[in-house]
Design a protein around this motif. Sequence first.
Motif, PDB file in Angstrom:
ATOM      1  N   ASN A  69       0.864  -1.060   0.101  1.00 51.82           N
ATOM      2  CA  ASN A  69       0.021  -0.084  -0.042  1.00 51.82           C
ATOM      3  C   ASN A  69       0.942   1.269  -0.001  1.00 51.82           C
ATOM      4  O   ASN A  69       1.461   1.555   0.945  1.00 51.82           O
ATOM      5  CB  ASN A  69      -0.988   0.167   1.369  1.00 51.82           C
ATOM      6  CG  ASN A  69      -1.920   1.052   1.254  1.00 51.82           C
ATOM      7  OD1 ASN A  69      -1.765   2.350   0.934  1.00 51.82           O
ATOM      8  ND2 ASN A  69      -3.036   0.861   1.503  1.00 51.82           N
ATOM      9  N   ASP A  71       0.360   4.532  -0.060  1.00 55.43           N
ATOM     10  CA  ASP A  71       0.242   5.707   0.883  1.00 55.43           C
ATOM     11  C   ASP A  71       0.447   5.081   2.307  1.00 55.43           C
ATOM     12  O   ASP A  71       1.021   6.081   3.108  1.00 55.43           O
ATOM     13  CB  ASP A  71      -1.482   5.936   0.512  1.00 55.43           C
ATOM     14  CG  ASP A  71      -1.392   7.042  -0.609  1.00 55.43           C
ATOM     15  OD1 ASP A  71      -0.484   7.210  -1.244  1.00 55.43           O
ATOM     16  OD2 ASP A  71      -2.701   6.979  -1.210  1.00 55.43           O
ATOM     17  N   ARG A  72       0.260   4.003   2.479  1.00 58.53           N
ATOM     18  CA  ARG A  72       0.446   3.665   4.116  1.00 58.53           C
ATOM     19  C   ARG A  72       2.043   3.398   4.228  1.00 58.53           C
ATOM     20  O   ARG A  72       2.461   3.902   5.218  1.00 58.53           O
ATOM     21  CB  ARG A  72      -0.140   2.155   4.352  1.00 58.53           C
ATOM     22  CG  ARG A  72      -0.169   2.057   5.658  1.00 58.53           C
ATOM     23  CD  ARG A  72      -0.882   0.686   6.204  1.00 58.53           C
ATOM     24  NE  ARG A  72      -0.626   0.347   7.695  1.00 58.53           N
ATOM     25  CZ  ARG A  72      -1.085   0.936   8.433  1.00 58.53           C
ATOM     26  NH1 ARG A  72      -2.220   1.694   8.300  1.00 58.53           N
ATOM     27  NH2 ARG A  72      -1.059   0.720   9.778  1.00 58.53           N
ATOM     28  N   CYS A  73       2.740   2.863   3.267  1.00 64.25           N
ATOM     29  CA  CYS A  73       4.269   3.364   3.219  1.00 64.25           C
ATOM     30  C   CYS A  73       4.564   4.463   3.554  1.00 64.25           C
ATOM     31  O   CYS A  73       5.639   4.742   4.474  1.00 64.25           O
ATOM     32  CB  CYS A  73       4.635   2.733   2.260  1.00 64.25           C
ATOM     33  SG  CYS A  73       4.843   0.967   1.936  1.00 64.25           S
ATOM     34  N   THR A  75       2.805   6.924   5.059  1.00 68.51           N
ATOM     35  CA  THR A  75       2.560   7.592   6.420  1.00 68.51           C
ATOM     36  C   THR A  75       3.002   6.631   7.539  1.00 68.51           C
ATOM     37  O   THR A  75       2.921   7.061   8.684  1.00 68.51           O
ATOM     38  CB  THR A  75       1.034   7.689   6.472  1.00 68.51           C
ATOM     39  OG1 THR A  75       0.547   6.225   6.266  1.00 68.51           O
ATOM     40  CG2 THR A  75       0.280   8.700   5.315  1.00 68.51           C
ATOM     41  N   HIS A  76       3.309   5.396   7.184  1.00 69.77           N
ATOM     42  CA  HIS A  76       3.773   4.545   8.460  1.00 69.77           C
ATOM     43  C   HIS A  76       5.291   3.975   7.766  1.00 69.77           C
ATOM     44  O   HIS A  76       5.537   2.696   7.642  1.00 69.77           O
ATOM     45  CB  HIS A  76       2.704   3.433   8.381  1.00 69.77           C
ATOM     46  CG  HIS A  76       1.481   3.832   8.983  1.00 69.77           C
ATOM     47  ND1 HIS A  76       0.801   4.598   8.293  1.00 69.77           N
ATOM     48  CD2 HIS A  76       1.122   3.736  10.207  1.00 69.77           C
ATOM     49  CE1 HIS A  76      -0.352   4.792   8.991  1.00 69.77           C
ATOM     50  NE2 HIS A  76      -0.118   4.187  10.257  1.00 69.77           N
TER      51      HIS A  76
END
Length: 288
Positions: A69, A71-73, A75-76
């Motif tokens: 993912n 976008d998750r990478c 933001t995280h």
Amino acid sequence: MAKVLVTGATGLLGCSLVPLLQERDHQVACMGHTHASDYNLDLTSYEQTARALDQANPEVIVNLTALTNVDRCETHPQEAYLLNVKTVENLCAWIKTASQACHLIQISTDQVYDGPGPHAEGELTIRNYYAMSKLAGEFVVGTVPATILRTNFVGRSQREGRASLTDWLHGALRDRSSVNVFDDVMFSPVAISTLCDCIERCIAERPFGVFNLGSRDGMSKADFAFAFAAALGLETTNLKRVNSRSNSTLVAHRPTDMRMNSGRYEACMGIRLPSLIDEVSRLADEYV
């Protein structure tokens, strides 16, 4: 036939790859963090990983574990590091101390490319944290006997509860839902079935190095959507061509040209990869 361990075996790609390897008489063990796996563990833990690998003692490891993912990478980043780098470090650390030779096949991404394509393996442009974490994983893999496949794939998902790009597109076309398709994003994916065949070939041949693995040409994601609809005989009035920069919901920057030159893989394996329009026809048959 080889003794193969597949990590991330219950994911989108693994649910197609594992049955194919079993049909071709490979001895396959599945590793992951679900009860459907032969080895259910936390791959970010070296102790758990090494214990399971000692038991399985594979000749080949196919690593499908990843946080994909984008976008998750972004933001995280710690989670991206753990799943895209730390897991690879643990696999490579075990390979270096294994009692028998073990070859690693690492599945990487076309997101490491941007700018006018198609791109050769050395033409890197990093636009987001996902690409950086996958490239960092590649650097770790380079310390052991390994094949790195930079790829992108499309096709019908065999994973319950996990839809692929073409699953989503087929549903939208069938239901005539309004869909924006990017006219400025270029890619050169292969069908899941083609990718599985190519991975199985790598298990047999075990080439060393980094290889692009995509269709021979490529097209925009919008052209792909329209070609897929045409192959299915479905109306396209619900498809709208847009520019990716108009999508304000995306957190991470996306490359706009990820097309790959896969000539190195073709030359190494002595094969000719399909064109993307041929893959579209192949994919349409999966949805009939």
